[in-house]
Design a protein around this motif. Structure first.
Motif, short mmCIF file in Angstrom:
data_model
loop_
_atom_site.label_atom_id
_atom_site.label_comp_id
_atom_site.label_asym_id
_atom_site.label_seq_id
_atom_site.Cartn_x
_atom_site.Cartn_y
_atom_site.Cartn_z
N ASN A 1 0.83 -1.11 0.06
CA ASN A 1 -0.01 -0.03 -0.06
C ASN A 1 0.85 1.21 -0.01
O ASN A 1 2.01 1.24 0.05
N ALA A 2 0.25 2.36 -0.14
CA ALA A 2 1.08 3.73 -0.42
C ALA A 2 -0.02 4.76 0.11
O ALA A 2 -1.30 4.46 -0.08
N THR A 3 0.55 5.71 0.93
CA THR A 3 -0.32 6.66 1.58
C THR A 3 -0.31 7.86 0.51
O THR A 3 0.77 8.02 -0.17
N ILE A 4 -1.23 8.71 0.39
CA ILE A 4 -1.52 9.92 -0.29
C ILE A 4 -1.81 10.87 0.34
O ILE A 4 -2.23 11.11 1.58
N ASN A 5 -1.77 12.25 -0.31
CA ASN A 5 -1.91 13.65 0.25
C ASN A 5 -3.56 14.09 0.57
O ASN A 5 -3.86 15.11 0.44
N LEU A 6 -4.22 13.02 1.45
CA LEU A 6 -5.48 13.27 1.68
C LEU A 6 -5.33 12.61 3.36
O LEU A 6 -4.77 11.57 3.69
N TYR A 7 -6.03 13.45 4.30
CA TYR A 7 -5.80 13.07 5.37
C TYR A 7 -7.04 13.34 6.53
O TYR A 7 -7.98 13.61 5.97
N ALA A 8 -6.83 12.39 7.57
CA ALA A 8 -7.47 12.73 8.76
C ALA A 8 -7.10 13.69 9.86
O ALA A 8 -5.82 13.75 10.02
N TYR A 9 -7.68 14.37 10.43
CA TYR A 9 -7.39 15.55 11.33
C TYR A 9 -8.03 15.46 12.81
O TYR A 9 -9.23 14.91 12.79
N CYS A 10 -7.44 15.88 13.73
CA CYS A 10 -7.74 15.65 15.16
C CYS A 10 -7.11 16.75 15.76
O CYS A 10 -6.21 16.95 15.65
N ASP B 1 -21.46 9.64 -12.44
CA ASP B 1 -22.25 10.46 -11.38
C ASP B 1 -21.12 10.74 -10.19
O ASP B 1 -21.25 11.61 -9.36
N GLY B 2 -20.04 10.11 -10.41
CA GLY B 2 -18.67 10.47 -9.53
C GLY B 2 -17.80 11.49 -10.04
O GLY B 2 -18.05 12.27 -10.76
N TYR B 3 -16.54 11.43 -9.42
CA TYR B 3 -15.47 12.69 -10.02
C TYR B 3 -14.19 11.87 -9.83
O TYR B 3 -13.98 11.00 -8.96
N VAL B 4 -13.23 12.69 -10.47
CA VAL B 4 -11.79 12.22 -10.39
C VAL B 4 -11.33 12.96 -9.36
O VAL B 4 -11.60 14.30 -9.06
N MET B 5 -10.54 12.33 -8.35
CA MET B 5 -9.99 13.09 -7.11
C MET B 5 -8.35 13.24 -7.49
O MET B 5 -7.45 12.32 -7.54
N PRO B 6 -7.57 14.45 -7.90
CA PRO B 6 -6.41 14.62 -7.90
C PRO B 6 -5.74 14.18 -6.63
O PRO B 6 -6.07 14.42 -5.59
N PHE B 7 -4.48 13.49 -6.75
CA PHE B 7 -3.67 13.35 -5.43
C PHE B 7 -2.24 13.11 -5.95
O PHE B 7 -2.07 12.82 -7.14
N GLU B 8 -1.43 12.80 -4.74
CA GLU B 8 0.04 12.78 -4.85
C GLU B 8 0.20 11.75 -3.77
O GLU B 8 -0.31 11.60 -2.82
N PHE B 9 1.59 10.84 -4.22
CA PHE B 9 1.74 10.08 -3.07
C PHE B 9 2.62 10.74 -2.01
O PHE B 9 3.29 11.90 -2.21
#
Length: 342
Positions: free
Chosen positions: A33-42, A322-330
């Motif tokens: 797996n690999a992480t991307i620049n979408l996050y969870a925040y607390c 109905d969906g959308y393309v999500m830009p991302f980077e690793f």
């Protein structure tokens, strides 16, 4: 004092499902797996009113509870409550009133490990607040136990470790919940080529992975030969994809991704559906090489491999759905936290 933390979401590239018991206990699992620049925040803010206030922007909930050593872990804020209960129990910390706010860049049920990533993020905030002696492995293990054992939420083990460690990781899942994380050092040009060759498409619908995972577990427990053989093939796919990635062999990477999707569909009946199949058909017709749902299946995000010069054409075709393309980077970094003093 204010404490903040953030943890990256992940793409399950290969081997997803082999990290779920009982398969991982019986045969051992492998996941890439690999992480991307979408996050969870607390964010945790110390207060002095004798209450715990939990705000979840993802669910639109705002709950205020009297401060006690144990808070019933229910409702949309059960992840925070579960972490709080476990931290108090394990470390015997002096409880103090606080306000916590959590939210994520991706919807729950997206297939990016959002719930587990959020648990890791919450754990890290408490680690920062109380200066707890926990490293990446300990945070991952604690988050896994809170989610899977304390709260009885169905799922595997990869998400917690991906969020804590970050980057590209080749993970081994063994008996007794033993996990070995092998970080992969990927050359920059390979990461660039993979980003250029990959599309992330949200189907427009989230899903609960619990029923899919329960069926998967049932098939393995009852000795369903087809499902078990498909899971074996998924594990082999993680091995093969690791070598393709390290060499920058995108043709082989794309082929393995497509084969993994075909095997994944054999693990449980609800993994594929009409919305997913429609997106697959449209993307492939427009020039995509292969695709696979990230996560348990049934909805969420689909990863497509595309020859970079045809990417614009595939994006245009998918935008008609109905969906959308999500830009991302690793991204390389895992969970981290910090304090802000008044």
């Amino acid at each position: 004092m204010i404490i903040r933390s953030k943890a990256p979401l992940r793409l399950g590239l290969a081997g997803g499902g082999t990290d779920v018991s009982p398969y991982s206990d019986l045969y051992g699992g492998l996941v890439l797996n690999a992480t991307i620049n979408l996050y969870a925040y607390c964010t945790i803010e110390e207060t002095d009113d004798g209450f715990v206030r939990i705000i979840s922007d993802d669910f639109g909930s705002d709950e205020k509870i009297p401060l006690e050593p144990f808070i019933k872990p229910d409702g949309p804020s059960k992840l925070v409550k579960g972490v709080f209960n476990r931290i108090v129990k394990d470390f015997r910390i002096p409880i103090k009133p606080f306000k916590v706010t959590i939210f994520s860049d991706a919807p729950v049920g997206s297939g990016l490990g959002a719930s587990s990533t959020m648990v890791v993020c919450i754990v890290k905030a408490f680690v920062e607040w109380y200066n707890l002696p926990l490293g990446d492995y300990e945070i991952s293990r604690l988050a896994y136990e809170v989610e899977r054992k304390d709260l009885n939420l169905q799922g595997g083990k990869q998400d917690q470790y991906a969020a804590a460690f970050g980057g590209f990781n080749y993970m081994e899942f063994l008996q007794n919940d033993l996990v070995i994380v092998n970080p992969l050092k990927i050359k920059r040009w390979i990461v660039d080529e993979l980003e250029a060759s990959m599309l992330l498409y949200f189907t427009g619908s989230s899903r609960s992975s619990a029923n899919i995972i329960q069926e998967q577990q049932k098939n393995v427990s009852e000795g369903d030969g087809g499902a078990i053989e498909a899971t074996h093939q998924l594990k082999q796919g993680a091995i093969d994809m690791k070598w393709a990635l390290l060499k920058g062999d995108m043709k082989s990477f794309a082929k393995i991704l497509g084969a993994s999707w075909e095997n994944k569909k054999k693990m449980a009946s609800a993994i594929n559906n009409s919305a997913i199949q429609s997106a697959m058909d449209v993307a492939l017709a427009a020039g995509a090489i292969s695709g696979k749902v990230s996560g348990a299946g049934g909805g969420g995000f689909i990863m497509f491999m595309v020859e970079p010069t045809k990417k614009k054409k595939v994006v245009k075709a998918l935008e008609e759905l109905d969906g959308y393309v999500m830009p991302f980077e690793f991204t390389d970094g895992g969970v981290h936290g910090w304090k802000i003093y008044d």
